[in-house]
Design a protein around this motif. Structure first.
Motif, short mmCIF file in Angstrom:
data_model
loop_
_atom_site.label_atom_id
_atom_site.label_comp_id
_atom_site.label_asym_id
_atom_site.label_seq_id
_atom_site.Cartn_x
_atom_site.Cartn_y
_atom_site.Cartn_z
N ARG A 119 -4.62 26.92 24.91
CA ARG A 119 -4.26 26.38 26.64
C ARG A 119 -3.45 27.48 27.32
O ARG A 119 -2.32 27.82 27.45
CB ARG A 119 -3.39 25.08 26.38
CG ARG A 119 -3.79 23.81 26.32
CD ARG A 119 -5.35 23.35 26.99
NE ARG A 119 -5.15 23.15 28.12
CZ ARG A 119 -4.22 21.68 28.81
NH1 ARG A 119 -4.42 20.94 27.73
NH2 ARG A 119 -4.09 21.71 30.00
N ASP A 163 3.91 10.99 17.35
CA ASP A 163 3.17 10.52 18.35
C ASP A 163 3.23 11.56 19.87
O ASP A 163 1.99 12.00 20.06
CB ASP A 163 3.67 9.46 19.11
CG ASP A 163 3.31 8.75 17.45
OD1 ASP A 163 2.79 8.87 16.64
OD2 ASP A 163 4.11 7.11 18.12
N ARG A 166 0.72 14.43 18.39
CA ARG A 166 -0.76 13.94 17.97
C ARG A 166 -1.46 13.96 19.64
O ARG A 166 -2.58 14.90 19.85
CB ARG A 166 -0.84 12.60 17.29
CG ARG A 166 -0.40 12.17 16.11
CD ARG A 166 -1.01 11.24 15.41
NE ARG A 166 -0.61 10.80 14.75
CZ ARG A 166 0.22 10.15 13.89
NH1 ARG A 166 1.62 9.90 14.88
NH2 ARG A 166 0.62 10.40 12.65
N LYS A 167 -0.13 13.80 20.82
CA LYS A 167 -1.10 13.28 22.20
C LYS A 167 -1.02 14.94 22.34
O LYS A 167 -1.88 15.19 23.90
CB LYS A 167 0.51 13.19 22.55
CG LYS A 167 -0.23 11.51 22.93
CD LYS A 167 1.14 10.49 23.73
CE LYS A 167 1.43 8.50 22.67
NZ LYS A 167 2.31 8.29 23.60
N ILE A 169 -1.85 17.34 21.41
CA ILE A 169 -3.08 18.37 19.78
C ILE A 169 -4.74 17.59 20.81
O ILE A 169 -5.64 17.77 21.21
CB ILE A 169 -2.71 18.29 18.83
CG1 ILE A 169 -1.72 18.81 17.61
CG2 ILE A 169 -4.60 18.52 17.59
CD1 ILE A 169 -1.54 18.19 16.85
N THR A 170 -4.01 16.23 21.22
CA THR A 170 -5.55 15.47 22.44
C THR A 170 -5.44 15.79 23.21
O THR A 170 -6.70 15.08 24.11
CB THR A 170 -5.61 14.05 21.24
OG1 THR A 170 -4.63 14.10 21.60
CG2 THR A 170 -5.42 14.11 19.82
N GLY A 171 -4.79 16.38 24.42
CA GLY A 171 -4.71 17.00 25.33
C GLY A 171 -4.22 15.93 26.03
O GLY A 171 -4.56 16.01 27.24
N GLN A 172 -3.54 14.64 25.59
CA GLN A 172 -3.03 13.84 26.86
C GLN A 172 -1.99 14.09 27.52
O GLN A 172 -1.62 13.28 28.10
CB GLN A 172 -2.62 12.42 25.56
CG GLN A 172 -4.15 11.98 24.80
CD GLN A 172 -3.55 10.65 24.19
OE1 GLN A 172 -3.35 10.86 22.53
NE2 GLN A 172 -2.61 9.35 24.10
#
Length: 246
Positions: A119, A163, A166-167, A169-172
């Protein structure tokens, strides 16, 4: 009437003594979260900090306890509201100082903001700049409390650090605050290279001791016994060796 009053006083004193003894003999709740220090394996709570706690309780002669893994917010509430609770690992902060009885320091931690290395659009040179990005935090964690006090409003709350990763990694979320040890462990859990992350800003004000603590309503005799046992293990180097994974 005097004999009756004396009899009532004796009964009242005996009852109070029984209540006190029962409180002191109550099963100790030991609570923690899923982290690089503790995990659940085959139904048993394991990990370097859990080993320290188990050895401490054994050295203190305490065998009647139940160790459970919870989401951090749940573990924190149990320790904050109930008696006879031991909680670990927990940052010792000024806001928490009077709410718990502190047993001893496991180690010092140095949280940093991490982003995905790919990023290139995320750039942080100050705490104020970090506030412009979405930040993943754990509910009731000291990092959430600190960032709220600094005016961060774009926070995404999770039950645990895994969690949060994970967020990320997924762009959340665009940033997550955690120590390097935790970041490396979580990356291993998700089977991704730690090198996929990049530290972009050190949260120096959050560099504090990570402690074993007890609920404020736990009897002082119990706290003193556990604190003394922990101090012996700290002094002879056992705590440091276990936390280092040796």
């Amino acid at each position: 009437m005097g004999k009756i009053h004396r009899h009532h006083r004796v009964l009242a004193t005996a009852l109070m003594l029984m209540v006190s003894l029962c409180a002191h003999a109550a099963t100790l709740q030991v609570v923690t979260e899923d982290s690089s220090y503790s995990a659940l394996e085959d139904g048993k709570v394991v990990g370097v900090a859990s080993q320290v706690v188990e050895m401490t309780l054994a050295a203190a002669g305490i065998t009647d306890y139940h160790m459970t893994l919870y989401p951090w917010a749940r573990a924190y509430d149990i320790a904050r509201l109930e008696a006879n609770v031991l909680i670990y690992p927990m940052i010792r902060s000024s806001g928490r100082e009077d709410s718990f009885k502190w047993v001893g320091e496991l180690e010092r931690v140095h949280p940093m903001f991490y982003k995905l290395r790919e990023r290139r659009d995320v750039w942080v040179a100050s705490l104020q700049e970090a506030a412009h990005y979405t930040v993943g935090v754990v509910r009731d964690d000291s990092r959430q409390q600190y960032l709220e006090s600094k005016g961060f409003s774009k926070m995404v709350v999770s039950a645990n650090n895994l969690d949060n990763l994970r967020k990320l990694i997924t762009g959340q979320v665009e940033l997550i605050p955690m120590p390097e040890r935790e970041a490396r462990e979580q990356c291993a859990d998700l089977h991704i290279p730690f090198e996929n992350l990049e530290s972009v800003f050190a949260l120096d004000e959050l560099s504090k001791g990570l402690y074993v603590a007890m609920s404020a309503n736990t009897p002082d005799e119990v706290v003193d016994k556990i604190t003394a046992a922990f101090a012996r293990l700290k002094q002879n180097g056992t705590v440091d060796k276990l936390i280092a994974g040796q």
